[in-house]
Design a protein around this motif. Structure first.
Motif, PDB file in Angstrom:
ATOM      1  N   ILE A   3       0.851  -1.193   0.000  1.00  0.00           N
ATOM      2  CA  ILE A   3       0.000   0.000   0.000  1.00  0.00           C
ATOM      3  C   ILE A   3       0.888   1.246   0.000  1.00  0.00           C
ATOM      4  N   GLN A   4       0.860   1.949  -1.123  1.00  0.00           N
ATOM      5  CA  GLN A   4       1.633   3.189  -1.228  1.00  0.00           C
ATOM      6  C   GLN A   4       0.891   4.317  -0.510  1.00  0.00           C
ATOM      7  N   ASP A   5      -0.402   4.411  -0.803  1.00  0.00           N
ATOM      8  CA  ASP A   5      -1.217   5.456  -0.171  1.00  0.00           C
ATOM      9  C   ASP A   5      -2.628   4.894   0.002  1.00  0.00           C
ATOM     10  N   VAL A   6      -3.330   5.393   0.987  1.00  0.00           N
ATOM     11  CA  VAL A   6      -4.679   4.869   1.235  1.00  0.00           C
ATOM     12  C   VAL A   6      -5.539   5.955   1.863  1.00  0.00           C
ATOM     13  N   ARG A   7      -6.798   5.939   1.524  1.00  0.00           N
ATOM     14  CA  ARG A   7      -7.775   6.832   2.154  1.00  0.00           C
ATOM     15  C   ARG A   7      -8.921   5.976   2.678  1.00  0.00           C
ATOM     16  N   LEU A   8      -9.327   6.306   3.882  1.00  0.00           N
ATOM     17  CA  LEU A   8     -10.408   5.555   4.529  1.00  0.00           C
ATOM     18  C   LEU A   8     -11.362   6.532   5.191  1.00  0.00           C
ATOM     19  N   ALA A   9     -12.654   6.339   4.982  1.00  0.00           N
ATOM     20  CA  ALA A   9     -13.639   7.171   5.682  1.00  0.00           C
ATOM     21  C   ALA A   9     -14.879   6.328   5.946  1.00  0.00           C
ATOM     22  N   MET A  10     -15.597   6.702   7.002  1.00  0.00           N
ATOM     23  CA  MET A  10     -16.793   5.925   7.364  1.00  0.00           C
ATOM     24  C   MET A  10     -18.025   6.817   7.440  1.00  0.00           C
ATOM     25  N   GLY A  11     -19.166   6.222   7.093  1.00  0.00           N
ATOM     26  CA  GLY A  11     -20.459   6.885   7.250  1.00  0.00           C
ATOM     27  C   GLY A  11     -21.317   6.115   8.239  1.00  0.00           C
ATOM     28  N   GLY A  12     -22.337   6.776   8.758  1.00  0.00           N
ATOM     29  CA  GLY A  12     -23.254   6.136   9.712  1.00  0.00           C
ATOM     30  C   GLY A  12     -22.669   6.048  11.104  1.00  0.00           C
ATOM     31  N   VAL A  13     -21.555   6.744  11.343  1.00  0.00           N
ATOM     32  CA  VAL A  13     -20.904   6.602  12.650  1.00  0.00           C
ATOM     33  C   VAL A  13     -20.723   7.922  13.396  1.00  0.00           C
ATOM     34  N   ALA A  14     -20.914   9.053  12.718  1.00  0.00           N
ATOM     35  CA  ALA A  14     -20.641  10.340  13.380  1.00  0.00           C
ATOM     36  C   ALA A  14     -21.473  11.455  12.761  1.00  0.00           C
ATOM     37  N   HIS A  15     -21.461  12.583  13.413  1.00  0.00           N
ATOM     38  CA  HIS A  15     -22.194  13.780  12.990  1.00  0.00           C
ATOM     39  C   HIS A  15     -21.599  14.376  11.718  1.00  0.00           C
ATOM     40  N   LYS A  16     -20.426  13.877  11.351  1.00  0.00           N
ATOM     41  CA  LYS A  16     -19.770  14.318  10.117  1.00  0.00           C
ATOM     42  C   LYS A  16     -19.157  13.095   9.432  1.00  0.00           C
ATOM     43  N   PRO A  17     -18.851  13.195   8.140  1.00  0.00           N
ATOM     44  CA  PRO A  17     -18.137  12.095   7.493  1.00  0.00           C
ATOM     45  C   PRO A  17     -16.849  11.831   8.267  1.00  0.00           C
ATOM     46  N   TRP A  18     -16.591  10.582   8.610  1.00  0.00           N
ATOM     47  CA  TRP A  18     -15.563  10.248   9.607  1.00  0.00           C
ATOM     48  C   TRP A  18     -14.334   9.681   8.921  1.00  0.00           C
ATOM     49  N   ARG A  19     -13.277  10.444   8.879  1.00  0.00           N
ATOM     50  CA  ARG A  19     -12.022  10.018   8.233  1.00  0.00           C
ATOM     51  C   ARG A  19     -11.182   9.218   9.227  1.00  0.00           C
ATOM     52  N   LEU A  20     -10.577   8.129   8.734  1.00  0.00           N
ATOM     53  CA  LEU A  20      -9.824   7.229   9.620  1.00  0.00           C
ATOM     54  C   LEU A  20      -8.328   7.453   9.418  1.00  0.00           C
ATOM     55  N   THR A  21      -7.841   8.602   9.847  1.00  0.00           N
ATOM     56  CA  THR A  21      -6.461   8.984   9.516  1.00  0.00           C
ATOM     57  C   THR A  21      -5.418   8.094  10.202  1.00  0.00           C
ATOM     58  N   GLU A  22      -5.680   7.673  11.431  1.00  0.00           N
ATOM     59  CA  GLU A  22      -4.686   6.849  12.129  1.00  0.00           C
ATOM     60  C   GLU A  22      -4.541   5.487  11.437  1.00  0.00           C
ATOM     61  N   ALA A  23      -5.652   4.935  11.013  1.00  0.00           N
ATOM     62  CA  ALA A  23      -5.621   3.655  10.291  1.00  0.00           C
ATOM     63  C   ALA A  23      -4.903   3.825   8.955  1.00  0.00           C
ATOM     64  N   GLU A  24      -5.139   4.941   8.288  1.00  0.00           N
ATOM     65  CA  GLU A  24      -4.461   5.216   7.012  1.00  0.00           C
ATOM     66  C   GLU A  24      -2.951   5.247   7.223  1.00  0.00           C
ATOM     67  N   GLN A  25      -2.553   5.987   8.253  1.00  0.00           N
ATOM     68  CA  GLN A  25      -1.133   6.145   8.571  1.00  0.00           C
ATOM     69  C   GLN A  25      -0.480   4.774   8.809  1.00  0.00           C
ATOM     70  N   PHE A  26      -1.195   3.925   9.541  1.00  0.00           N
ATOM     71  CA  PHE A  26      -0.675   2.587   9.855  1.00  0.00           C
ATOM     72  C   PHE A  26      -0.476   1.766   8.570  1.00  0.00           C
ATOM     73  N   LEU A  27      -1.405   1.893   7.629  1.00  0.00           N
ATOM     74  CA  LEU A  27      -1.374   1.027   6.447  1.00  0.00           C
ATOM     75  C   LEU A  27      -0.348   1.456   5.396  1.00  0.00           C
ATOM     76  N   ARG A  28       0.026   2.754   5.399  1.00  0.00           N
ATOM     77  CA  ARG A  28       0.954   3.228   4.354  1.00  0.00           C
ATOM     78  C   ARG A  28       2.285   2.480   4.422  1.00  0.00           C
ATOM     79  N   GLY A  29       2.689   1.933   3.288  1.00  0.00           N
ATOM     80  CA  GLY A  29       3.967   1.222   3.210  1.00  0.00           C
ATOM     81  C   GLY A  29       3.880  -0.244   3.634  1.00  0.00           C
ATOM     82  N   LYS A  30       2.695  -0.685   4.039  1.00  0.00           N
ATOM     83  CA  LYS A  30       2.555  -2.077   4.518  1.00  0.00           C
ATOM     84  C   LYS A  30       1.958  -2.965   3.413  1.00  0.00           C
ATOM     85  N   PRO A  31       2.232  -4.265   3.481  1.00  0.00           N
ATOM     86  CA  PRO A  31       1.586  -5.178   2.529  1.00  0.00           C
ATOM     87  C   PRO A  31       0.079  -5.248   2.781  1.00  0.00           C
TER      88      PRO A  31
END
Ligand SMILES: Cc1cc2nc3c(=O)[nH]c(=O)nc-3n(C[C@H](O)[C@H](O)[C@H](O)COP(=O)(O)OP(=O)(O)OC[C@H]3O[C@@H](n4cnc5c(N)ncnc54)[C@H](O)[C@@H]3O)c2cc1C
Ligand code: SF4
Length: 344
Positions: free
Chosen positions: A271-299
């Protein structure tokens, strides 16, 4: 029957000036949410400004990506060749929303501005801080129904697990906005004080002590367009929507995933780069930045997806009926990542 004035405008300037002049004035776009709210007397406008004749429906390529006019219809954007080819996540999210008839009427700006589907909000006899914030002082008029939050301790199956406050645990209902926040879109607005650009992640807000405010738009501002920057995610995108019916239902949980799989090592599985966001979970569209950070550069492996999902769920909180989301959400993140990366 509540009477209201109706005005049709043909220029953004006229729209902004009409909205600024009087309180109780609303823009009317496709009307698929606003008219419902009027029928239920959740909103009782004094004046509607019909913005359907504004020249804001174009979809055009720019030097940095794609510009989508605020009045472009949801179905037009979802089916546009450039969107399908370069921004499939956006096309998938739009097509997951509502029904074909609604998507033909609904606009991009209206979709961003749609109100929560919390059932207490739609019933003026029930307590709701969003519909009916506590009025400070006798000169502020009568609140529209009782204040309080019916959903905290009440029926809250559809409600937030992130970012709620004791005043409100509603979720933002849009599918499209999950894709737009994941793709780092920006919102161009125009208002009485001029033009400005808002990062999509700052457009919607958390409820805090002022749940009546869904977003950061200032009084009198009109959404003009949305810019989506060019990306390398076209081959590995997925929008997963988990809902009660196969169509015509809002998300219990949704996950927008866009991945750039590194190919320089020949495997195409990093994974060179990744974007993750969730709906149905918060008052705003919920971006998962910590999970994205973890996945960058990983298989792209199931084990890494599980760890990313665990990181994404930090701080999640159920309110009773919606506790199932605490399990459904991480499972959905893992599923969506597997599909996007074509990992078995
Ligand atoms: C039965 C049903 C099922 C649905 N299911 C889904 C679903 O699964 N997923 C999903 O995402 N959506 C769903 N929707 C919501 C639908 O997508 C929204 O109602 C629609 O996108 C709103 O767009 P509109 O143009 O009709 O807005 P309108 O109803 O005309 O306006 C909504 C609000 O936006 C404001 N507004 C509109 N345009 C602008 C602008 N340019 N600048 C500033 N303010 C503006 C209006 O003043 C109003 O307050 C559903 C709706 C219904 C009725
Ligand atoms: S969750 Fe928000 S919208 Fe729903 S009743 Fe509570 S205050 Fe109102």
């Amino acid at each position: 029957m509540n009477s209201f004035q109706y005005t049709r405008v043909t220029t953004p300037k006229a729209a902004i000036s009409a909205l600024t002049q009087e309180s109780g004035t609303y823009f009317l776009a496709g009307g698929t949410n606003l008219i419902d709210l009027m029928k239920r007397e959740v909103i009782v406008p004094e004046r509607l400004i019909d913005i359907n004749k504004l020249p804001l429906a174009t979809i055009e390529k720019t030097a940095t990506g794609l510009r989508i006019g605020a009045m472009a219809k949801n179905s037009t954007v979802a089916d546009h060749e450039l969107v399908k080819k370069h921004f499939p996540l956006l096309s998938m999210a739009l097509n997951a929303g509502a029904s074909a008839q609604l998507r033909n009427m609904a606009t991009i700006g209206g979709n961003m501005m749609q109100r929560t589907r919390c059932s207490y909000f739609y019933d003026p006899s029930m307590p709701c801080n969003k519909r009916s914030p506590i009025q400070a002082g006798p000169d502020k008029g009568q609140p529209n129904g009782p204040s309080g939050c019916g959903a905290v301790g009440g029926v809250n199956r559809m409600h937030a697990i992130f970012g709620g406050s004791p005043k409100c645990i509603a979720v933002h209902p849009s599918d499209m906005c999950i894709a737009l926040v994941a793709l780092d879109a920006t919102v161009n607005v125009s208002g009485p004080k001029g033009d400005r650009t808002i990062p999509f992640s700052d457009f919607h807000r958390l409820p805090g002590d002022t749940p009546q405010k869904d977003n950061t738009l200032l009084p009198g501002e009109l959404i003009m367009s949305v810019d989506v920057p060019t990306n390398k995610f076209a081959d590995n995108s997925h929008y997963l929507k988990v809902r009660d019916r196969a169509s015509y239902a809002f998300a219990l949980i949704s996950v927008g995933v866009a991945v750039d799989m590194k190919r320089s090592d020949g495997s195409g599985k990093t994974i060179q780069d990744v974007r993750l966001a969730m709906g149905g979970v918060a008052h705003k569209p919920w971006r998962l930045t910590e999970a994205e950070q973890f996945l960058r550069g990983k298989p792209a492996t199931e084990e890494n997806f599980k760890q990313a999902a665990t990181l994404a769920m930090k701080g999640a909180k159920g309110y009773g009926e919606n506790d199932f989301k605490l399990t459904l959400a991480p499972n959905s993140i893992i599923d969506a990542l597997k599909t996007a990366t074509k990992t078995a």
